[in-house]
Write a protein that holds these residues in place. Structure first.
Motif, PDB file in Angstrom:
ATOM      1  N   ALA A 114       0.822  -1.207   0.000  1.00 10.77           N
ATOM      2  CA  ALA A 114       0.000   0.000   0.000  1.00 10.77           C
ATOM      3  C   ALA A 114       0.855   1.256   0.000  1.00 10.77           C
ATOM      4  O   ALA A 114       0.509   2.255  -0.648  1.00 10.77           O
ATOM      5  CB  ALA A 114      -0.936  -0.011   1.207  1.00 10.77           C
ATOM      6  N   ARG A 117       2.242   1.729  -3.507  1.00 13.69           N
ATOM      7  CA  ARG A 117       1.174   2.170  -4.403  1.00 13.69           C
ATOM      8  C   ARG A 117       0.840   3.648  -4.182  1.00 13.69           C
ATOM      9  O   ARG A 117       0.697   4.423  -5.133  1.00 13.69           O
ATOM     10  CB  ARG A 117      -0.072   1.308  -4.198  1.00 13.69           C
ATOM     11  N   ALA A 118       0.735   4.064  -2.921  1.00  9.59           N
ATOM     12  CA  ALA A 118       0.407   5.456  -2.621  1.00  9.59           C
ATOM     13  C   ALA A 118       1.528   6.393  -3.071  1.00  9.59           C
ATOM     14  O   ALA A 118       1.259   7.506  -3.547  1.00  9.59           O
ATOM     15  CB  ALA A 118       0.146   5.623  -1.123  1.00  9.59           C
ATOM     16  N   GLN A 121       1.215   6.919  -6.802  1.00 12.08           N
ATOM     17  CA  GLN A 121       0.113   7.831  -7.107  1.00 12.08           C
ATOM     18  C   GLN A 121       0.498   9.273  -6.795  1.00 12.08           C
ATOM     19  O   GLN A 121       0.189  10.199  -7.555  1.00 12.08           O
ATOM     20  CB  GLN A 121      -1.132   7.426  -6.321  1.00 12.08           C
ATOM     21  N   LEU A 168      -3.616   4.215   4.214  1.00 14.73           N
ATOM     22  CA  LEU A 168      -3.137   3.023   3.528  1.00 14.73           C
ATOM     23  C   LEU A 168      -4.020   1.828   3.876  1.00 14.73           C
ATOM     24  O   LEU A 168      -4.533   1.714   4.992  1.00 14.73           O
ATOM     25  CB  LEU A 168      -1.687   2.739   3.924  1.00 14.73           C
ATOM     26  N   ASP A 178      -6.453   4.726   0.134  1.00 11.01           N
ATOM     27  CA  ASP A 178      -5.930   5.180  -1.171  1.00 11.01           C
ATOM     28  C   ASP A 178      -6.607   6.456  -1.665  1.00 11.01           C
ATOM     29  O   ASP A 178      -6.592   6.740  -2.863  1.00 11.01           O
ATOM     30  CB  ASP A 178      -6.077   4.083  -2.232  1.00 11.01           C
TER      31      ASP A 178
END
Length: 206
Positions: A114, A117-118, A121, A168, A178
């Motif tokens: 997580a 991924r964050a 982004q 997260l 997210d």
């Protein structure tokens, strides 16, 4: 766009030493680290702050829970994502001791994925931010903290009005993971979750 704050050199050295000499550290490697093929690299250092909110409406600093005053945080350590190939498979935490920054432990799990991924982004945002992590232990909650002052010291600055918080996964029920929240929008929600329920038989507020 991300502009990370540099981690203390001793913190990075302690993680490199733990990766290079597994038998020299108390905590064993995670299964993913033991099974990894190829080099392991500690990257994307993030200061880990712990959010301190009052435990009751009358406690000192209670206004922080409703956003009336800046929240208090404390630096708990620095976290490095451990990359193997093109992805992070674990993380390594460091802690401050009387002798300086020392390795704490390795771990893996959903927060590693997580976090990566964050960060990806956030890297696509036009506005530059300084990435950090903000933990709320009482809610088992971890957020990516995007600080708007990219030149600030990652160890000392409190959340600002232009900062973003990205919970997260897994996030607490009722809080979307997210998703980027303004500090002023998310902190009151966290404050309500942390506030104790009223005692049975207590008189209603006037």
């Amino acid at each position: 766009m991300l502009r990370p704050s540099p981690a203390p050199a001793p913190a990075l050295r302690s993680v490199l030493a733990a990766l290079g000499s597994p038998s020299a550290v108390r905590e064993p490697r995670t299964p993913a680290l033991r099974a990894a093929q190829g080099p392991l690299s500690p990257e994307l250092p993030l200061p880990v702050h712990v959010l301190a909110l009052p435990s009751s409406p009358g406690a000192p600093g209670a206004a922080a829970a409703t956003g009336q005053q800046p929240p208090r945080t404390r630096l708990a350590g620095w976290r490095f994502l451990i990359r193997n190939g093109d992805r992070a498979i674990a993380a390594g935490d460091t802690m401050l001791t009387p002798d300086g920054w020392s390795f704490s432990h390795f771990f893996e799990g959903p927060y590693v994925t997580a976090t990566e991924r964050a960060l990806m982004q956030a890297e696509a945002l036009v506005t530059p931010y300084q990435p950090r992590l903000l933990s709320v232990p009482e809610l088992y909650m971890l957020t990516l903290w995007l600080h708007s002052d990219t030149g600030a010291d990652g160890a000392t600055t409190e959340p600002g009005p232009d900062d973003l918080l990205v919970p997260l996964a897994p996030a607490p029920p009722g809080i979307a993971a997210d998703r980027a929240y303004r500090v002023s929008d998310l902190l009151p929600v966290i404050g309500l979750r942390l506030a104790p329920p009223p005692l049975l038989g207590s008189p209603a507020p006037a």
